[in-house]
Design an enzyme around this catalytic site. Structure first.
Site, PDB file in Angstrom:
ATOM      1  CD  GLN A 158       0.969  10.909  -4.521  1.00 39.09           C
ATOM      2  OE1 GLN A 158       0.557  11.262  -5.276  1.00 39.09           O
ATOM      3  NE2 GLN A 158       0.851  11.676  -3.054  1.00 39.09           N
ATOM      4  CD  GLU A 188      -3.058  -0.987   0.169  1.00 38.57           C
ATOM      5  OE1 GLU A 188      -2.960   0.323  -1.060  1.00 38.57           O
ATOM      6  OE2 GLU A 188      -3.938  -1.463  -0.541  1.00 38.57           O
ATOM      7  CE1 TYR A 199      -5.798   3.880  -0.672  1.00 38.34           C
ATOM      8  CE2 TYR A 199      -3.467   3.821   0.381  1.00 38.34           C
ATOM      9  CZ  TYR A 199      -4.646   3.363  -1.045  1.00 38.34           C
ATOM     10  OH  TYR A 199      -4.577   3.008  -1.442  1.00 38.34           O
ATOM     11  CG  ASP A 221      -7.601   5.381  -4.396  1.00 37.29           C
ATOM     12  OD1 ASP A 221      -9.242   5.027  -4.797  1.00 37.29           O
ATOM     13  OD2 ASP A 221      -6.798   4.150  -5.272  1.00 37.29           O
TER      14      ASP A 221
END
Ligand code: SF4
Length: 384
Positions: free
Chosen positions: A42, A37, A120, A138
């Protein structure tokens, strides 16, 4: 409530039949799920895959990561970008070892407190690894929700997160929240894509307001971003006998803890060559002379771009006294790969090595054809 249940059922069935076979989806070890994760933040799945395998081969257990030298961690992370992720993961592993007996905490308050763990990551790890009912939000999830609910809040406005979070919380199934979260993210990645979503293959098409009203192209809403600023940088590879000087960036901030060649921003009306000499003097106290212009590298970071002019310099005098960097080494060029460097530096490494090899043979001059060929190659590389 009936519609929410119908959405959950459709999404879960679709996910079970269609999800991509990714290594972290088979993982049950919370540490492995956490690593995946963190890497996936990104970063594209295809980029993450080899890094995930390499990282877990090197640090298969949390304890191994916690006890590793930061430089080794950064070396394995090298090229993946956003190095704060690696530094924080390393610090968090150390904290867990010292304060949680090496066991990843499964309570929100404990896990969320760890370095680098935001909402997140906390929601993703706790739901997938521990089946805790926290909804993840996300970019993929926000896009699906914006279309599904005709949500007007711009995706890239910081205050919008609360709105999307509330919507995701309402949809989350308390039974198997980890799979539901992954299903919603997978739908965003594979079907409800940013461009040309595959609505005809979408399992929740019948509930989607954007589809029903023919307004899929209008969502999600986004605020217009101003173009990324561009900075001109001059960098010098300082040769002293057969070694070159590298410096280490301070541990925090952009590219923190990585090694690089000294240099910095070119000031207004300053020549790149002069900036190179000045920056090296300011950062290291060394006096150097510029011998050769190696070439120009272009690189884009998330919020800005750089154009980097690279020079080969020779050491004149002085003793290294650092101002900015936290460490330095004189190393052989063949040992460059032992140190973690930013991607922009890697762009000119092959040519630097080739340049040095040619120079060693003595068939290169400052303005010689070999130098010109190298410059051409570097310029081509920068364009690619
Ligand atoms: Fe996205 Fe189209 Fe599915 Fe709506 S129907 S959620 S726009 S893929």
């Amino acid at each position: 409530m009936k519609k929410i249940q119908s959405l959950r059922d459709s999404l879960m069935s679709w996910y079970k039949a269609n999800h991509r076979d990714l290594p972290w989806r088979k993982a049950t070890n919370p540490y492995h799920i956490w690593v995946s994760e963190v890497m996936l933040q990104q970063t594209q799945v295809t980029t993450v895959l080899p890094y995930y395998r390499r990282f877990l081969k090197r640090f298969p257990r949390l304890e191994r990561l916690a006890r590793a030298d930061l430089q080794d961690v950064l070396k394995v992370w090298e090229g993946l970008g956003y190095y704060a992720r690696a530094r924080n993961l390393h610090r968090a592993a150390g904290f867990i070892l010292n304060h949680h007996q090496g066991i990843i905490p499964d309570r929100w308050d404990d896990f969320r407190k760890l370095p680098g763990v935001g909402d997140y990551i906390a929601a993703a790890v706790l739901s997938i690894a521990f089946e805790k009912p926290y909804a993840v939000v996300d970019g993929n999830v926000k896009r699906v929700l914006a279309r599904l609910l005709l949500e007007e809040a711009p995706l890239n406005r910081s205050t919008s997160i609360k709105i999307f979070k509330e919507a995701a919380d309402r949809l989350l199934t308390p039974r198997d929240p980890g799979t539901f979260n992954q299903a919603l993210m997978e739908l965003g990645a594979m079907v409800c894509k940013p461009q040309q979503p595959l609505c005809s293959a979408c399992p929740i098409q019948g509930l989607c307001l954007a589809y029903e009203t023919g307004r899929v192209d209008e969502y999600p809403k986004k605020l217009k971003k101003s173009p990324a600023p561009q900075f001109n940088i001059a960098v010098g590879v300082v040769f002293k006998n057969s070694s070159v000087l590298i410096t280490r960036r301070k541990p925090e901030g952009l590219l923190g803890g990585l090694w690089e060649f000294p240099g910095g921003k070119i000031q207004n009306h300053e020549k790149a060559k002069d900036a190179c000499i000045r920056e090296i003097k300011e950062e290291t106290s060394l006096s150097v002379g510029v011998d050769t212009y190696l070439g120009r590298i272009k690189h884009a970071y998330t919020h800005f771009k750089i154009i980097m002019d690279v020079f080969c310099c020779s050491y004149h005098c002085g003793k290294v006294k650092l101002n900015g960097p936290v460490d330095h080494r004189w190393i052989k060029l063949e040992n460059l790969d032992d140190y973690p460097f930013p991607k922009a530096n890697h762009k000119f490494f092959p040519l630097l090595k080739k340049f040095a090899a040619t120079a060693r043979k003595g068939d290169i001059t400052k303005s010689g054809q070999a130098g010109n060929d190298l410059r051409l190659e570097i310029d081509n590389l920068a364009k690619s």
